[in-house]
Design a protein around this motif. Sequence first.
Motif, mmCIF file in Angstrom:
data_model
loop_
_atom_site.group_PDB
_atom_site.id
_atom_site.type_symbol
_atom_site.label_atom_id
_atom_site.label_comp_id
_atom_site.label_asym_id
_atom_site.label_seq_id
_atom_site.Cartn_x
_atom_site.Cartn_y
_atom_site.Cartn_z
ATOM 1 N N LEU A 18 9.643 8.241 2.650
ATOM 2 C CA LEU A 18 8.827 7.055 2.936
ATOM 3 C C LEU A 18 7.480 7.435 3.546
ATOM 4 C CD1 LEU A 18 11.508 4.571 4.248
ATOM 5 C CD2 LEU A 18 10.134 4.344 2.183
ATOM 6 N N GLY A 19 7.465 8.468 4.383
ATOM 7 C CA GLY A 19 6.205 8.935 4.949
ATOM 8 C C GLY A 19 5.258 9.475 3.897
ATOM 9 N N ILE A 20 5.801 10.234 2.943
ATOM 10 C CA ILE A 20 4.963 10.781 1.868
ATOM 11 C C ILE A 20 4.454 9.663 0.968
ATOM 12 C CG2 ILE A 20 5.013 12.220 -0.208
ATOM 13 C CD1 ILE A 20 6.926 14.079 1.355
ATOM 14 N N VAL A 21 5.323 8.711 0.629
ATOM 15 C CA VAL A 21 4.895 7.569 -0.197
ATOM 16 C C VAL A 21 3.805 6.778 0.527
ATOM 17 C CG1 VAL A 21 5.664 5.337 -1.113
ATOM 18 C CG2 VAL A 21 7.031 7.385 -1.502
ATOM 19 N N ALA A 22 3.993 6.550 1.807
ATOM 20 C CA ALA A 22 3.000 5.812 2.586
ATOM 21 C C ALA A 22 1.684 6.576 2.645
ATOM 22 C CB ALA A 22 3.522 5.551 3.989
ATOM 23 N N LEU A 23 1.759 7.894 2.780
ATOM 24 C CA LEU A 23 0.547 8.707 2.850
ATOM 25 C C LEU A 23 -0.215 8.691 1.532
ATOM 26 C CD1 LEU A 23 -0.946 10.525 4.831
ATOM 27 C CD2 LEU A 23 0.365 12.443 3.954
ATOM 28 N N VAL A 24 0.504 8.764 0.423
ATOM 29 C CA VAL A 24 -0.144 8.768 -0.891
ATOM 30 C C VAL A 24 -0.783 7.412 -1.198
ATOM 31 C CG1 VAL A 24 0.320 8.931 -3.370
ATOM 32 C CG2 VAL A 24 1.307 10.612 -1.825
ATOM 33 N N LEU A 25 -0.127 6.338 -0.813
ATOM 34 C CA LEU A 25 -0.608 4.993 -1.145
ATOM 35 C C LEU A 25 -1.512 4.372 -0.097
ATOM 36 C CD1 LEU A 25 2.676 3.462 -2.589
ATOM 37 C CD2 LEU A 25 0.785 4.469 -3.853
ATOM 38 N N SER A 26 -1.793 5.082 0.978
ATOM 39 C CA SER A 26 -2.497 4.465 2.104
ATOM 40 C C SER A 26 -3.945 4.103 1.806
ATOM 41 C CB SER A 26 -2.429 5.374 3.325
ATOM 42 O OG SER A 26 -3.107 6.577 3.065
ATOM 43 N N CYS A 27 -4.587 4.773 0.882
ATOM 44 C CA CYS A 27 -6.003 4.490 0.620
ATOM 45 C C CYS A 27 -6.219 3.329 -0.339
ATOM 46 C CB CYS A 27 -6.691 5.731 0.069
ATOM 47 S SG CYS A 27 -6.843 7.016 1.310
ATOM 48 N N CYS A 28 -5.271 3.098 -1.237
ATOM 49 C CA CYS A 28 -5.530 2.062 -2.227
ATOM 50 C C CYS A 28 -4.535 0.899 -2.178
ATOM 51 C CB CYS A 28 -5.562 2.672 -3.629
ATOM 52 S SG CYS A 28 -4.109 3.646 -4.014
ATOM 53 N N LEU A 29 -3.297 1.172 -1.855
ATOM 54 C CA LEU A 29 -2.288 0.117 -1.814
ATOM 55 C C LEU A 29 -1.722 -0.001 -0.401
ATOM 56 C CD1 LEU A 29 -0.388 0.947 -5.122
ATOM 57 C CD2 LEU A 29 -2.064 -0.856 -4.759
ATOM 58 N N TYR A 30 -2.572 -0.409 0.529
ATOM 59 C CA TYR A 30 -2.177 -0.457 1.932
ATOM 60 C C TYR A 30 -1.074 -1.471 2.189
ATOM 61 C CZ TYR A 30 -5.169 -4.562 2.127
ATOM 62 O OH TYR A 30 -5.728 -5.773 1.896
ATOM 63 N N PHE A 31 -0.963 -2.509 1.357
ATOM 64 C CA PHE A 31 0.064 -3.525 1.568
ATOM 65 C C PHE A 31 1.453 -2.998 1.218
ATOM 66 C CE2 PHE A 31 -2.199 -4.151 -2.395
ATOM 67 C CZ PHE A 31 -1.189 -4.093 -3.341
ATOM 68 N N ILE A 32 1.540 -1.898 0.505
ATOM 69 C CA ILE A 32 2.808 -1.214 0.283
ATOM 70 C C ILE A 32 2.960 -0.082 1.293
ATOM 71 C CG2 ILE A 32 4.133 0.192 -1.357
ATOM 72 C CD1 ILE A 32 2.783 -1.402 -3.594
ATOM 73 N N SER A 33 1.865 0.545 1.637
ATOM 74 C CA SER A 33 1.880 1.702 2.529
ATOM 75 C C SER A 33 2.315 1.345 3.943
ATOM 76 C CB SER A 33 0.489 2.334 2.563
ATOM 77 O OG SER A 33 0.406 3.313 3.542
ATOM 78 N N ILE A 34 1.841 0.253 4.467
ATOM 79 C CA ILE A 34 2.150 -0.108 5.862
ATOM 80 C C ILE A 34 3.641 -0.384 6.077
ATOM 81 C CG2 ILE A 34 1.720 -1.829 7.661
ATOM 82 C CD1 ILE A 34 -1.195 -1.862 6.706
ATOM 83 N N PRO A 35 4.311 -1.177 5.221
ATOM 84 C CA PRO A 35 5.754 -1.339 5.426
ATOM 85 C C PRO A 35 6.538 -0.038 5.259
ATOM 86 C CG PRO A 35 4.931 -3.085 4.018
ATOM 87 C CD PRO A 35 3.810 -2.115 4.203
ATOM 88 N N CYS A 36 6.137 0.799 4.289
ATOM 89 C CA CYS A 36 6.805 2.096 4.119
ATOM 90 C C CYS A 36 6.633 2.959 5.361
ATOM 91 C CB CYS A 36 6.248 2.831 2.901
ATOM 92 S SG CYS A 36 6.790 2.155 1.333
ATOM 93 N N ALA A 37 5.451 2.954 5.947
ATOM 94 C CA ALA A 37 5.199 3.749 7.147
ATOM 95 C C ALA A 37 6.017 3.242 8.327
ATOM 96 C CB ALA A 37 3.710 3.732 7.480
ATOM 97 N N ILE A 38 6.093 1.943 8.484
ATOM 98 C CA ILE A 38 6.856 1.375 9.603
ATOM 99 C C ILE A 38 8.345 1.698 9.462
ATOM 100 C CG2 ILE A 38 7.588 -0.800 10.671
ATOM 101 C CD1 ILE A 38 4.732 -1.835 10.055
ATOM 102 N N ILE A 39 8.882 1.550 8.263
ATOM 103 C CA ILE A 39 10.290 1.881 8.041
ATOM 104 C C ILE A 39 10.526 3.377 8.217
ATOM 105 C CG2 ILE A 39 12.146 1.888 6.328
ATOM 106 C CD1 ILE A 39 10.884 -0.713 5.207
#
Length: 90
Positions: A18-39
């Motif tokens: 989840l951390g890697i997915v959040a890191l990859v998506l953090s620049c363009c799809l922040y609305f997916i990245s933030i929940p992944c990072a929190i979880i």
Amino acid sequence: MEEQRNGGAGLGIASMVLGIVALVLSCCLYFISIPCAIIGIILAFVSLSGKKDGKGMAIAGLVCSIVSLIPAAIVIISGTALMGAGTFGM
């Protein structure tokens, strides 16, 4: 005892993924990245709180999740500032 070890490793792996997915998506799809990072942060803390395997992966997931929140925050703040300045839109 074997089940707890596998559970801890599983939480560490899930946190890291989840951390890697959040890191990859953090620049363009922040609305997916933030929940992944929190979880990912929650799973890392649960994995690290017990005496379970997978501590290295849990730490990696925790670091990736925290670091991914920084670009997401920058994108949200800059987007809000640009919308307020009127550079986007009409």
